[in-house]
Enzyme design. Structure first.
Site, mmCIF file in Angstrom:
data_model
loop_
_atom_site.group_PDB
_atom_site.id
_atom_site.type_symbol
_atom_site.label_atom_id
_atom_site.label_comp_id
_atom_site.label_asym_id
_atom_site.label_seq_id
_atom_site.Cartn_x
_atom_site.Cartn_y
_atom_site.Cartn_z
ATOM 1 N N ASP A 262 0.861 -1.178 0.000
ATOM 2 C CA ASP A 262 0.000 0.000 0.000
ATOM 3 C C ASP A 262 0.902 1.233 0.000
ATOM 4 O OD1 ASP A 262 -3.206 0.469 0.797
ATOM 5 O OD2 ASP A 262 -1.912 2.185 1.207
ATOM 6 N N ASP A 309 -7.562 -2.155 -5.659
ATOM 7 C CA ASP A 309 -8.716 -1.706 -4.872
ATOM 8 C C ASP A 309 -8.508 -0.222 -4.640
ATOM 9 O OD1 ASP A 309 -10.964 -1.579 -3.339
ATOM 10 O OD2 ASP A 309 -10.233 -2.832 -1.709
ATOM 11 N N CYS A 362 -15.128 1.268 -4.478
ATOM 12 C CA CYS A 362 -16.413 1.232 -3.774
ATOM 13 C C CYS A 362 -17.150 2.536 -4.059
ATOM 14 C CB CYS A 362 -16.232 1.003 -2.265
ATOM 15 S SG CYS A 362 -15.072 2.117 -1.454
#
Length: 434
Positions: A262, A309, A362
């Site tokens: 990340d 993501d 999302c």
């Protein structure tokens, strides 16, 4: 605390949120610290009232004719919880710690609940500056789609198939009232009580043993749509705390190799304990050593699948985080789009010929979804979009032929509360052809 006192407390918290323009969790935490007599059930009930009011802030203000904390909460009790005028009046008596009695005008408005003629942003409870973006995503289904995104979300878990099976875990959690998720084959769903509280799953022996993870069904589904399987070389490029990393490991049956990283090293902190609890053995965590460090440089051109993501506005999670919908700003959307372009370009360097990128958000708006994919494809001629219907074939039978999940631009798939009874997730798969 009495139900009336909880109502007064919720009005107080809403006033604090409005006056100081602060996140709801911060306001609720400060209220709890200042009112230590309130027990855990009281605090949970107050939080539920606050979040329900924020879910319905625009429509509640519209039906009540004003946007103050009291008006919004009263309107939300009627719109969101279906309480009639007399039930609400029974809580507003003006007696010890109770809100003041309803006025004649409040009674009239609560009885009418008139949303006729309300603009889409009011009827669907979303910021009006997003109206064009959301209309591009949902067309004439805009208001019902957004109304579904204003409902309270259930609690979903993903059964860890590295340690158990869904039908074996189900009876062990039977006392908490689980149901099978509508689509995900390894999911269980739990509802809320009248006070808005769900079961405290994180303290169960089954959770502590790593038999399940708390994860929305939509997140479970898009992880499966990536096509991850045994013996693959996979990168989870925006791994954060590791939710999707854990599911990828289960999909791969602990074989092959997952490299989890990340850009924000702090977000990776929880992943190590979660991997150990889940019994995951095929993950290397690559933590960046500083700004500009690329911990995956040695993997360039070697990876079968890069899961992105992507950082996004989180619009698809508004059911769970209703206060964020009123705090998101156009500038934040612009920044997230830049982040998305950067992370896609980073992913492209890792993929080998015939390998794929699974781009996930999302969010439900095209500027973060199809438009980012289109911009990437325009600048990366070595990649093509995999037909979303081919991707959809990886879904459970309940979804595998749902053409209505294909986005208008035909580049990806869109899940939403109205369509799939999940959070709002987008997924597109891109393949390196040369």
């Amino acid at each position: 605390m009495t139900p009336s006192a909880r109502l007064s407390a919720a009005i107080e918290v809403l006033a604090d949120i409005e006056a100081r323009r602060r996140p709801a969790p911060d306001a609720l935490k400060d209220w709890g610290l200042a009112h230590r007599f309130a027990g855990s059930k009281d605090r949970a009930a107050i939080a539920s009232l606050v979040y329900d009011a924020l879910r319905r802030r625009a429509s509640a203000a519209h039906v009540m004719g004003e946007a103050g904390p009291r008006a919004v909460l009263l309107g939300a009790l009627a719109l969101g919880r279906g309480m009639d005028v007399e039930a609400i009046a029974g809580l507003c008596t003006g007696e010890r710690f109770a809100p003041e009695p309803l006025t004649a005008e409040e009674r009239r408005r609560l009885a009418a609940l008139d949303l006729s003629g309300a603009p889409p942003a009011v009827a669907g409870d979303f910021p009006d500056w997003l109206a064009d973006d959301l209309a591009a995503a949902f067309g004439d289904r805009l208001v019902p789609e957004m109304a579904a995104l204003a409902e309270r979300a259930p609690i979903d878990i993903r059964v860890n198939t590295l340690k158990t099976e869904r039908m074996r875990l189900l009876p062990e959690l039977a006392h908490l009232g689980p149901e099978l998720t509508p689509h995900a084959p390894t999911g269980l769903r739990f509802g809320h009580g009248e006070d808005g509280r769900g079961p405290t799953l994180q303290v169960t022996p089954e959770f502590l043993k790593g038999l399940f993870e708390i994860q929305d069904e939509g997140s479970q589904l898009v992880a499966a749509l990536t096509g991850a399987g045994p013996d693959m070389q996979v990168v989870d490029l925006c791994a954060g705390g590791g939710g999707k990393t854990l599911e990828l490991a289960a999909l791969m049956d602990n074989s092959g190799q997952i490299y989890a990283t990340d850009a924000d090293a702090r977000r990776l902190a929880p992943i190590h304990d979660r991997l150990a609890r889940a019994g995951v053995r095929n993950v290397q965590v690559r933590t960046p050593k500083g700004r500009g460090d690329e911990p995956l440089a040695d993997l360039a051109g070697k990876i079968d699948l890069v899961v992105v993501d992507a950082p996004c506005t989180g619009i698809g999670t508004w059911r769970r985080n209703p206060d964020t919908k009123w705090r998101v700003r156009p500038g934040a959307l612009d920044e997230r789009m830049k982040d998305q372009d950067l992370v896609l370009d980073r992913a492209a360097k890792l993929v080998k010929k015939g390998g794929r990128i699974a781009y996930i958000t999302c969010s439900v708006i095209p500027r973060e979804n199809d438009q980012r994919v289109a911009a990437f494809l325009k600048g990366n001629r070595d990649f093509t979009a995999v037909d979303p219907r081919e991707v959809l074939a990886l879904a459970p039978d309940t979804l595998s032929e749902r053409d209505d999940l294909v986005t208008p631009a035909g580049l990806g798939l869109q899940l939403s509360p109205l369509r799939t009874r999940t959070d709002g997730f987008y997924c597109a798969v891109l393949e390196r052809s040369r």
